[in-house]
Design a protein around this motif. Structure first.
Motif, mmCIF file in Angstrom:
data_model
loop_
_atom_site.group_PDB
_atom_site.id
_atom_site.type_symbol
_atom_site.label_atom_id
_atom_site.label_comp_id
_atom_site.label_asym_id
_atom_site.label_seq_id
_atom_site.Cartn_x
_atom_site.Cartn_y
_atom_site.Cartn_z
ATOM 1 N N GLU A 229 0.797 -1.229 0.000
ATOM 2 C CA GLU A 229 0.000 0.000 0.000
ATOM 3 C C GLU A 229 0.828 1.275 0.000
ATOM 4 N N TYR A 230 2.156 1.151 0.183
ATOM 5 C CA TYR A 230 3.011 2.342 0.203
ATOM 6 C C TYR A 230 3.967 2.398 -0.988
ATOM 7 N N ARG A 231 3.768 1.509 -1.945
ATOM 8 C CA ARG A 231 4.619 1.529 -3.125
ATOM 9 C C ARG A 231 4.209 2.657 -4.072
ATOM 10 N N LYS A 232 5.103 2.969 -4.987
ATOM 11 C CA LYS A 232 4.900 4.025 -5.997
ATOM 12 C C LYS A 232 4.843 5.428 -5.390
ATOM 13 N N HIS A 233 5.435 5.591 -4.212
ATOM 14 C CA HIS A 233 5.484 6.914 -3.580
ATOM 15 C C HIS A 233 6.926 7.364 -3.326
ATOM 16 N N GLY A 234 7.891 6.617 -3.878
ATOM 17 C CA GLY A 234 9.289 7.005 -3.744
ATOM 18 C C GLY A 234 9.989 6.480 -2.509
ATOM 19 N N TYR A 235 9.300 5.666 -1.699
ATOM 20 C CA TYR A 235 9.922 5.179 -0.465
ATOM 21 C C TYR A 235 11.079 4.226 -0.746
ATOM 22 N N GLY A 236 10.926 3.405 -1.782
ATOM 23 C CA GLY A 236 11.998 2.474 -2.119
ATOM 24 C C GLY A 236 13.269 3.207 -2.501
ATOM 25 N N GLU A 237 13.146 4.252 -3.309
ATOM 26 C CA GLU A 237 14.304 5.056 -3.702
ATOM 27 C C GLU A 237 14.956 5.706 -2.481
ATOM 28 N N MET A 238 14.131 6.226 -1.572
ATOM 29 C CA MET A 238 14.674 6.866 -0.378
ATOM 30 C C MET A 238 15.423 5.876 0.500
ATOM 31 N N LEU A 239 14.900 4.653 0.608
ATOM 32 C CA LEU A 239 15.552 3.639 1.430
ATOM 33 C C LEU A 239 16.888 3.221 0.816
ATOM 34 N N VAL A 240 16.918 3.027 -0.507
ATOM 35 C CA VAL A 240 18.175 2.672 -1.169
ATOM 36 C C VAL A 240 19.211 3.773 -0.961
ATOM 37 N N LYS A 241 18.809 5.008 -1.140
ATOM 38 C CA LYS A 241 19.740 6.128 -0.985
ATOM 39 C C LYS A 241 20.261 6.216 0.450
ATOM 40 N N TYR A 242 19.402 5.922 1.412
ATOM 41 C CA TYR A 242 19.847 5.965 2.804
ATOM 42 C C TYR A 242 20.895 4.872 3.062
ATOM 43 N N LEU A 243 20.670 3.678 2.508
ATOM 44 C CA LEU A 243 21.625 2.581 2.694
ATOM 45 C C LEU A 243 22.966 2.903 2.032
ATOM 46 N N ILE A 244 22.919 3.563 0.870
ATOM 47 C CA ILE A 244 24.160 3.987 0.206
ATOM 48 C C ILE A 244 24.902 4.997 1.089
ATOM 49 N N GLU A 245 24.152 5.946 1.622
ATOM 50 C CA GLU A 245 24.769 6.956 2.491
ATOM 51 C C GLU A 245 25.368 6.314 3.735
ATOM 52 N N LEU A 246 24.687 5.297 4.248
ATOM 53 C CA LEU A 246 25.179 4.575 5.419
ATOM 54 C C LEU A 246 26.552 3.973 5.124
ATOM 55 N N CYS A 247 26.716 3.412 3.941
ATOM 56 C CA CYS A 247 28.007 2.855 3.537
ATOM 57 C C CYS A 247 29.048 3.957 3.384
ATOM 58 N N TYR A 248 28.643 5.047 2.771
ATOM 59 C CA TYR A 248 29.564 6.171 2.555
ATOM 60 C C TYR A 248 30.110 6.686 3.885
ATOM 61 N N ARG A 249 29.241 6.783 4.891
ATOM 62 C CA ARG A 249 29.660 7.259 6.216
ATOM 63 C C ARG A 249 30.657 6.311 6.871
ATOM 64 N N GLN A 250 30.578 5.021 6.497
ATOM 65 C CA GLN A 250 31.478 4.011 7.064
ATOM 66 C C GLN A 250 32.693 3.760 6.160
ATOM 67 N N SER A 251 32.924 4.656 5.195
ATOM 68 C CA SER A 251 34.070 4.576 4.277
ATOM 69 C C SER A 251 34.067 3.316 3.423
ATOM 70 N N ILE A 252 32.862 2.786 3.150
ATOM 71 C CA ILE A 252 32.713 1.665 2.226
ATOM 72 C C ILE A 252 32.607 2.252 0.823
ATOM 73 N N GLN A 253 33.531 1.927 -0.052
ATOM 74 C CA GLN A 253 33.630 2.597 -1.347
ATOM 75 C C GLN A 253 32.661 2.077 -2.396
ATOM 76 N N ASN A 254 32.384 0.771 -2.371
ATOM 77 C CA ASN A 254 31.516 0.176 -3.389
ATOM 78 C C ASN A 254 30.322 -0.518 -2.744
ATOM 79 N N ILE A 255 29.159 -0.367 -3.350
ATOM 80 C CA ILE A 255 27.943 -0.995 -2.856
ATOM 81 C C ILE A 255 27.284 -1.732 -4.013
ATOM 82 N N TYR A 256 26.664 -2.873 -3.734
ATOM 83 C CA TYR A 256 26.069 -3.720 -4.762
ATOM 84 C C TYR A 256 24.597 -3.958 -4.450
#
Length: 289
Positions: A229-256
Motif C-alpha cells: 500500500e506504500y509503493r509508488k510513492h518514492g519510499y523504495g528510492e529513499m531507502l536505497v539512498k539511505y543505505l548507500i549513504e550509510l556505507c559512505y559514512r562508514q568509508s565503504i567505497q563500493n555498494i552492490y
C-alpha cells in the motif's frame, strides 16, 4: 553411468583435487576447506555430509556441495562440478538418493555448470543482475523531515522484520521468514550489525525494510522492499539512498544490489540512482520426485 559416493576421510584428498580445479560459480564467504579445517573432529564429520562425490568406475570425477535440508526438504547447492567428458553420463535421477525435496542453485550466468544443470533437468527460476556503484558518486537528496529511518535492533525487532518481509515477498516463492531464522542470520559472518534499516512514516509506522550484508567482500543491499500500500510513492528510492549513504559514512567505497533481469522498474530506478551492471546470475530449481 555416474554414481554418488559419500565424502569420508578416506577419499577427501580426491575431493580436494577436484575442488581446486573447479570454478567458483557460487559466491560464498569461504571456501569449503576454510570452513572445514577450522572445525573439530566431530563437526568435520557433520560437514562432510554436505558433500557427495561423483564417481565413474574407479575414478572420482566431480562433486556436489549442498546445505543440510530444511524441515520442508529445501536445500541450496553451494557448488557443483563434473569433468566435462562425463557430463553426458549423468542421469537426472541421481539426486533422488538425497533427502532433499527441492534443490536451488544460484550461479554465475556464464558458469560451466549450466551444462550440468540442464543434464540434471533443473529449471531456470529467475535471471538476475548484480549491480554496482561507487558510494563517492552518491548525491544526497532526501527530505528527512517527512520520513524516519529506524535501525534494526537485535533481540527487539525480529518480529517486525518478519512482518515486513513476509508481507513484501509473499508472492516470491519464498518460505515465510521466522524470528528464529533472523536470529540464526545474526550469527552468520556476512551479517553486519547496525546495517538493517526500517523506513517509517511520520507517525513511526514501519512500511519497508532493507539491509546490507558483506558476502565474499561485497557490501550488498538485500531484503529490500516496501509493503504494497506504500509503493509508488518514492519510499523504495529513499531507502536505497539511505543505505548507500550509510556505507559512505562508514568509508565503504563500493555498494552492490541484485535485481531480477525482468524487473524493468527496479532496473530503471537503480540506474537512475547510479548503479551499473556488474555480473549476471541464474537461479535454478529442481523438485525431486
Amino acid at each position: 553411468m555416474v554414481f554418488m559416493k559419500k565424502l569420508s576421510i578416506f577419499n577427501i584428498n580426491y575431493f580436494k583435487k577436484l575442488y581446486n580445479k573447479s570454478e567458483n560459480a557460487y559466491i560464498c564467504d569461504k571456501s569449503f576447506f576454510e570452513i572445514y579445517n577450522e572445525e573439530p573432529f566431530f563437526i568435520k564429520y557433520i560437514i562432510r555430509k554436505q558433500i557427495k562425490l561423483f564417481k565413474v568406475k574407479n575414478e572420482y570425477v566431480g562433486y556436489i556441495w549442498y546445505e543440510y535440508p530444511s524441515d520442508e526438504g529445501f536445500s541450496n547447492i553451494y557448488a557443483i562440478y563434473l569433468k566435462d567428458e562425463y557430463i553426458e553420463l549423468l542421469n537426472s535421477q541421481i539426486l533422488s538418493l538425497s533427502k532433499v525435496n527441492t534443490f536451488r542453485f544460484d550461479m554465475l550466468a556464464n558458469s560451466k555448470a549450466t551444462a550440468i544443470m540442464k543434464k540434471l533437468n533443473f529449471n531456470v527460476n529467475s535471471k538476475n543482475i548484480l549491480m554496482k556503484m561507487h558510494t563517492t558518486t552518491y548525491n544526497k537528496n532526501l527530505d528527512e523531515n517527512k520520513i524516519i529511518f529506524k535501525h534494526f535492533k537485535e533481540g527487539q525487532d525480529e518480529e517486525l522484520r518478519c512482518e515486513i518481509q513476509n508481507s513484501v515477498f509473499h508472492e516470491k516463492n519464498r518460505i515465510p521468514l521466522s524470528a528464529g531464522d533472523i536470529k540464526i542470520e545474526e550469527d552468520e559472518e556476512y551479517y553486519l550489525k547496525d546495517f538493517g534499516v526500517f523506513i517509517c512514516t511520520e507517525n513511526g509506522q514501519a512500511i519497508g525494510y532493507g539491509q546490507i550484508i558483506c558476502n565474499n567482500g561485497l557490501y550488498t543491499i538485500v531484503n529490500l522492499g516496501i509493503v504494497d500500500e506504500y509503493r509508488k510513492h518514492g519510499y523504495g528510492e529513499m531507502l536505497v539512498k539511505y543505505l548507500i549513504e550509510l556505507c559512505y559514512r562508514q568509508s565503504i567505497q563500493n555498494i552492490y544490489i541484485r535485481v531480477d533481469k525482468s524487473n524493468d522498474k527496479a532496473l530503471s530506478l537503480y540506474n537512475k540512482i547510479g548503479f551499473k551492471e556488474y555480473e549476471s546470475f541464474i537461479t535454478w530449481y529442481k523438485n525431486i520426485e
